[in-house]
Design a protein around this motif. Structure first.
Motif, PDB file in Angstrom:
ATOM      1  N   PRO A 392      85.819  13.467  23.471  1.00  0.00           N
ATOM      2  CA  PRO A 392      86.185  14.374  22.355  1.00  0.00           C
ATOM      3  C   PRO A 392      86.179  13.641  21.022  1.00  0.00           C
ATOM      4  N   GLU A 393      85.759  14.348  20.014  1.00  0.00           N
ATOM      5  CA  GLU A 393      85.724  13.752  18.677  1.00  0.00           C
ATOM      6  C   GLU A 393      87.154  13.652  18.080  1.00  0.00           C
ATOM      7  N   VAL A 394      87.387  12.581  17.418  1.00  0.00           N
ATOM      8  CA  VAL A 394      88.690  12.382  16.752  1.00  0.00           C
ATOM      9  C   VAL A 394      88.566  12.823  15.319  1.00  0.00           C
TER      10      VAL A 394
END
Length: 395
Positions: A392-394
């Motif tokens: 998942p992108e932060v």
């Protein structure tokens, strides 16, 4: 009325020994003067090659045991008959037994093996019995019985006679005249083999008696019996035979030599022997290129010969073997089981044709790649691990 009484007006029991068997079928010296028997027939290279081609090829084919059910069929690896396909008896492998069986039926018209069972009634062995040791009789009930004699083998009881019923033997027949026993191709066409044997003996005798020069010794006057015998003995000893070929001939006593030499080519012996090869191939349903006769061979017809051999020589025998296994070995207790002799095994030596067949099967979704690998004896491809899930992108 007995079977032989009905057919030949002779005895009730038909003997399978060579002399009685020949007499029953009216086999006598051929018009060439040569006698024909299975043992003598194998002295002909073409006969031996035809029998070897059929028997060894049949022995090389894989065989499988299947059970039919509503959804199709399944292969039975643990079935007692499937174990016979690996070791039919203590002294033979399956290829050995198949090769022996095919040679027996081609030479004698019949091949016999006793079926052995364990205490649970399961088949444990197929024991080969030479056809020359079998006496076949017809019971009043219409059933055949096989009296086996002169068998010196672990299963023959040291030569003690033993009687088998029809359900206790595997009996492979060539084409029959009475529906009970097969008749050998040698007994059906004795003249073909007789002529071939006579030609072979004539050629051998020509070489054995060859003298160079070859012809007639002419005396100036009358010759007594004693002088004639002495001249014959000296000639045979010094100038006759292959070892004396091209030896100088010395004549005394007013003898004169007149040459009357005739070569095998002039006598057309070579052409006759070449034609005999084709005749014997027809007798055993084997294309000449299969037995290394390339007289009329081209690349195209050599390929067709292999296909013809598979379709018309091997397929009928494979079907007969499958049907006889269903009758005698499986019997009524395993009526839903069958033996299949797989003729696709002939493609084992043709690498290109085999892989083209696999390509067609995969392209038409008949097989998948892993099934093809299984056919070729390879393990399935390992299942590829799924790619890792994206992180998942932060924000």
């Amino acid at each position: 009325m007995g079977i032989l009484s009905h057919l030949f007006g002779k005895t009730e029991a038909r003997s399978a020994t060579s002399d009685s068997y020949a007499e029953a079928f009216g086999i006598s010296p051929t018009s060439s003067g040569a006698y024909v028997s299975p043992r003598l027939a194998e002295n002909l290279a073409t006969v031996s090659a035809c029998i070897g081609a059929i028997s060894s090829t049949m022995a090389s084919l894989p065989a499988y045991v299947y059970r039919a059910h509503e959804d199709g069929r399944e292969e039975l690896h643990g079935h007692p008959v499937a174990r016979l396909l690996r070791r039919p008896n203590t002294t033979q492998t399956w290829p050995d037994w198949m090769e022996w069986t095919m040679a027996q039926v081609l030479l004698h018209g019949n091949a016999l093996s006793a079926i052995e069972y364990d205490a649970r009634g399961q088949v444990t062995a197929l024991l080969p019995i030479p056809w020359s040791s079998v006496q076949v009789s017809l019971l009043p009930s219409g059933r055949l019985v096989y009296d086996v004699t002169r068998v010196v083998a672990p299963w023959g009881g040291g030569g003690r006679p033993r009687r088998y019923l029809a359900d206790e033997v595997f009996h492979l027949r060539d084409r029959s005249d009475d529906g009970l026993l097969g008749r050998s191709r040698i007994s059906r066409a004795p003249e073909v083999l007789g002529n071939a044997t006579a030609l072979q003996e004539w050629s051998g005798t020509m070489w054995q008696n060859q003298a160079t020069p070859s012809g007639i010794l002419q005396a100036p006057g009358n010759v007594t019996e004693e002088q004639l015998a002495r001249i014959r003995a000296v000639t045979d000893r010094n100038w006759s035979g292959v070892r004396n070929a091209r030896k100088t001939l010395i004549l005394t006593g007013g003898l004169e030599w007149k040459s009357v030499s005739v070569s095998p080519e002039d006598a057309e012996v070579l052409a006759s022997r070449r034609f005999t090869v084709e005749e014997l191939c027809r007798l055993f349903q084997v294309p000449p290129p299969i037995v290394q006769d390339y007289t009329h061979n081209t690349f195209t017809n050599s390929q067709q010969a292999a296909l013809w051999f598979a379709q018309f020589s091997l397929t009928p025998w494979a079907r007969k073997i499958e049907a006889e296994f269903a009758r005698s070995v499986f019997g009524t207790s395993s009526a839903d089981c069958t033996l299949e002799v797989d003729l696709s095994g002939l493609m084992r030596g043709d690498y290109e044709a085999r892989w083209k067949a696999h390509e067609i099967a995969v392209k038409n979704q008949i097989l998948d790649p892993n099934e093809v690998r299984e056919v070729e004896g390879w393990n399935p491809r390992p299942v590829a691990a799924p790619p890792p899930a994206p992180r998942p992108e932060v924000v």
